[in-house]
Design a protein around this motif. Sequence first.
Motif, mmCIF file in Angstrom:
data_model
loop_
_atom_site.group_PDB
_atom_site.id
_atom_site.type_symbol
_atom_site.label_atom_id
_atom_site.label_comp_id
_atom_site.label_asym_id
_atom_site.label_seq_id
_atom_site.Cartn_x
_atom_site.Cartn_y
_atom_site.Cartn_z
ATOM 1 N N PHE A 61 6.455 14.525 7.027
ATOM 2 C CA PHE A 61 5.427 14.328 8.047
ATOM 3 C C PHE A 61 4.044 14.281 7.409
ATOM 4 C CE2 PHE A 61 8.650 15.127 11.148
ATOM 5 C CZ PHE A 61 8.169 14.602 12.331
ATOM 6 N N TYR A 62 3.795 15.182 6.463
ATOM 7 C CA TYR A 62 2.514 15.227 5.755
ATOM 8 C C TYR A 62 2.239 13.898 5.053
ATOM 9 C CZ TYR A 62 -0.757 16.283 1.967
ATOM 10 O OH TYR A 62 -1.814 16.246 1.079
ATOM 11 N N THR A 63 3.210 13.430 4.304
ATOM 12 C CA THR A 63 3.033 12.200 3.522
ATOM 13 C C THR A 63 2.796 10.996 4.431
ATOM 14 O OG1 THR A 63 4.399 13.086 1.748
ATOM 15 C CG2 THR A 63 4.120 10.691 1.811
ATOM 16 N N CYS A 64 3.599 10.869 5.474
ATOM 17 C CA CYS A 64 3.434 9.739 6.403
ATOM 18 C C CYS A 64 2.081 9.795 7.105
ATOM 19 C CB CYS A 64 4.559 9.717 7.429
ATOM 20 S SG CYS A 64 6.161 9.281 6.731
ATOM 21 N N ALA A 65 1.705 10.975 7.578
ATOM 22 C CA ALA A 65 0.411 11.120 8.260
ATOM 23 C C ALA A 65 -0.736 10.833 7.303
ATOM 24 C CB ALA A 65 0.277 12.521 8.849
ATOM 25 N N PHE A 66 -0.649 11.356 6.089
ATOM 26 C CA PHE A 66 -1.725 11.147 5.112
ATOM 27 C C PHE A 66 -1.864 9.659 4.777
ATOM 28 C CE2 PHE A 66 -3.691 13.690 1.333
ATOM 29 C CZ PHE A 66 -4.926 13.155 1.624
ATOM 30 N N PHE A 67 -0.734 8.973 4.611
ATOM 31 C CA PHE A 67 -0.793 7.546 4.323
ATOM 32 C C PHE A 67 -1.401 6.764 5.483
ATOM 33 C CE2 PHE A 67 1.280 3.342 4.762
ATOM 34 C CZ PHE A 67 0.612 2.703 3.733
ATOM 35 N N ARG A 96 -14.159 11.627 4.882
ATOM 36 C CA ARG A 96 -13.017 11.279 5.731
ATOM 37 C C ARG A 96 -11.700 11.693 5.066
ATOM 38 N NH1 ARG A 96 -16.107 6.409 6.528
ATOM 39 N NH2 ARG A 96 -14.680 5.260 5.163
ATOM 40 N N PHE A 97 -11.628 11.538 3.751
ATOM 41 C CA PHE A 97 -10.429 11.915 3.001
ATOM 42 C C PHE A 97 -10.160 13.413 3.136
ATOM 43 C CE2 PHE A 97 -8.008 12.876 -0.875
ATOM 44 C CZ PHE A 97 -7.048 11.879 -0.847
ATOM 45 N N LEU A 98 -11.180 14.230 2.991
ATOM 46 C CA LEU A 98 -11.018 15.682 3.141
ATOM 47 C C LEU A 98 -10.573 16.043 4.553
ATOM 48 C CD1 LEU A 98 -14.066 17.037 1.115
ATOM 49 C CD2 LEU A 98 -11.637 17.206 0.507
ATOM 50 N N PHE A 99 -11.155 15.370 5.539
ATOM 51 C CA PHE A 99 -10.770 15.602 6.929
ATOM 52 C C PHE A 99 -9.308 15.234 7.150
ATOM 53 C CE2 PHE A 99 -10.232 13.862 11.234
ATOM 54 C CZ PHE A 99 -10.471 15.009 11.971
ATOM 55 N N VAL A 100 -8.903 14.077 6.646
ATOM 56 C CA VAL A 100 -7.527 13.605 6.802
ATOM 57 C C VAL A 100 -6.557 14.531 6.068
ATOM 58 C CG1 VAL A 100 -5.976 11.738 6.057
ATOM 59 C CG2 VAL A 100 -8.036 11.220 7.368
ATOM 60 N N PHE A 101 -6.938 15.000 4.893
ATOM 61 C CA PHE A 101 -6.113 15.969 4.169
ATOM 62 C C PHE A 101 -5.865 17.199 5.040
ATOM 63 C CE2 PHE A 101 -6.318 19.952 1.727
ATOM 64 C CZ PHE A 101 -5.085 19.893 1.097
ATOM 65 N N HIS A 159 0.828 -1.210 0.000
ATOM 66 C CA HIS A 159 0.000 0.000 0.000
ATOM 67 C C HIS A 159 0.863 1.261 0.000
ATOM 68 C CE1 HIS A 159 -3.887 -2.063 1.558
ATOM 69 N NE2 HIS A 159 -3.777 -2.114 0.251
ATOM 70 N N GLY A 160 1.968 1.236 0.720
ATOM 71 C CA GLY A 160 2.857 2.397 0.756
ATOM 72 C C GLY A 160 3.447 2.718 -0.604
ATOM 73 N N LEU A 161 3.870 1.691 -1.330
ATOM 74 C CA LEU A 161 4.424 1.903 -2.673
ATOM 75 C C LEU A 161 3.358 2.429 -3.629
ATOM 76 C CD1 LEU A 161 6.728 -1.228 -3.000
ATOM 77 C CD2 LEU A 161 7.430 1.169 -2.688
ATOM 78 N N ARG A 162 2.172 1.864 -3.548
ATOM 79 C CA ARG A 162 1.077 2.344 -4.397
ATOM 80 C C ARG A 162 0.701 3.786 -4.046
ATOM 81 N NH1 ARG A 162 -2.859 -1.424 -6.989
ATOM 82 N NH2 ARG A 162 -1.621 -3.231 -7.527
ATOM 83 N N PHE A 163 0.676 4.097 -2.755
ATOM 84 C CA PHE A 163 0.379 5.454 -2.292
ATOM 85 C C PHE A 163 1.415 6.431 -2.856
ATOM 86 C CE2 PHE A 163 0.274 8.916 0.812
ATOM 87 C CZ PHE A 163 -1.093 9.118 0.978
ATOM 88 N N GLY A 164 2.680 6.038 -2.834
ATOM 89 C CA GLY A 164 3.743 6.876 -3.390
ATOM 90 C C GLY A 164 3.589 7.097 -4.877
ATOM 91 N N LEU A 212 -2.361 20.483 8.272
ATOM 92 C CA LEU A 212 -2.106 21.250 9.496
ATOM 93 C C LEU A 212 -0.870 20.724 10.228
ATOM 94 C CD1 LEU A 212 -5.732 21.857 10.799
ATOM 95 C CD2 LEU A 212 -4.133 23.574 9.910
ATOM 96 N N LEU A 213 -0.677 19.416 10.240
ATOM 97 C CA LEU A 213 0.539 18.837 10.811
ATOM 98 C C LEU A 213 1.756 19.340 10.037
ATOM 99 C CD1 LEU A 213 2.044 16.857 12.697
ATOM 100 C CD2 LEU A 213 1.616 15.096 10.966
ATOM 101 N N ASN A 214 1.653 19.319 8.710
ATOM 102 C CA ASN A 214 2.707 19.819 7.838
ATOM 103 C C ASN A 214 3.055 21.263 8.202
ATOM 104 O OD1 ASN A 214 4.321 20.304 5.448
ATOM 105 N ND2 ASN A 214 2.512 21.114 4.461
ATOM 106 N N LEU A 215 2.053 22.094 8.338
ATOM 107 C CA LEU A 215 2.268 23.499 8.661
ATOM 108 C C LEU A 215 2.905 23.652 10.044
ATOM 109 C CD1 LEU A 215 1.899 26.417 7.732
ATOM 110 C CD2 LEU A 215 -0.389 26.353 8.752
#
Length: 138
Positions: A118-124, A81-86, A15-20, A91-94
């Motif tokens: 941090f953004y990418t890891c949290a989003f995944f 949920r996707f919009l919320f997670v984004f 899943h991580g590779l596909r997400f990337g 916000l974590l990124n910022l």
Amino acid sequence: MLSSSPTGLLHWIHHGLRFGLVGVINTVVGYAVIYAAMLGLGWSAVASNVAGYAVGLCCSFLLNRRFTFASRARMLPEAMRFLFVFAVAWLLNLGVLLASMHWLAVPAVWAQLVAGAFYTCAFFLLSKLFVFRNARSD
């Protein structure tokens, strides 16, 4: 031994590779829209950026839903949920960006990379565990 079960390491790597890969595709699509709107349509940089990110967010959701997590759950709840997670990941990124620059004195160029990681890891993680939590197993 590595397991291909939904909680196994190979499953997470898959899943991580596909997400990337989706992230790379999404970046190309987003920037294509930004530059097409700005250079081809004469839109302002801000309007072009908003359009590119809006298209990119939709592209990301659809590709992650179908390709990364193979979800067959109801689309609207997942989209919400996707919009919320984004928003949470951004916000974590910022927060990481500002903390890195102001508290740790990390130069902005490097702080952007740290914040982006941090953004990418949290989003995944949030996508896998919260957004697409009802997706079928591979």
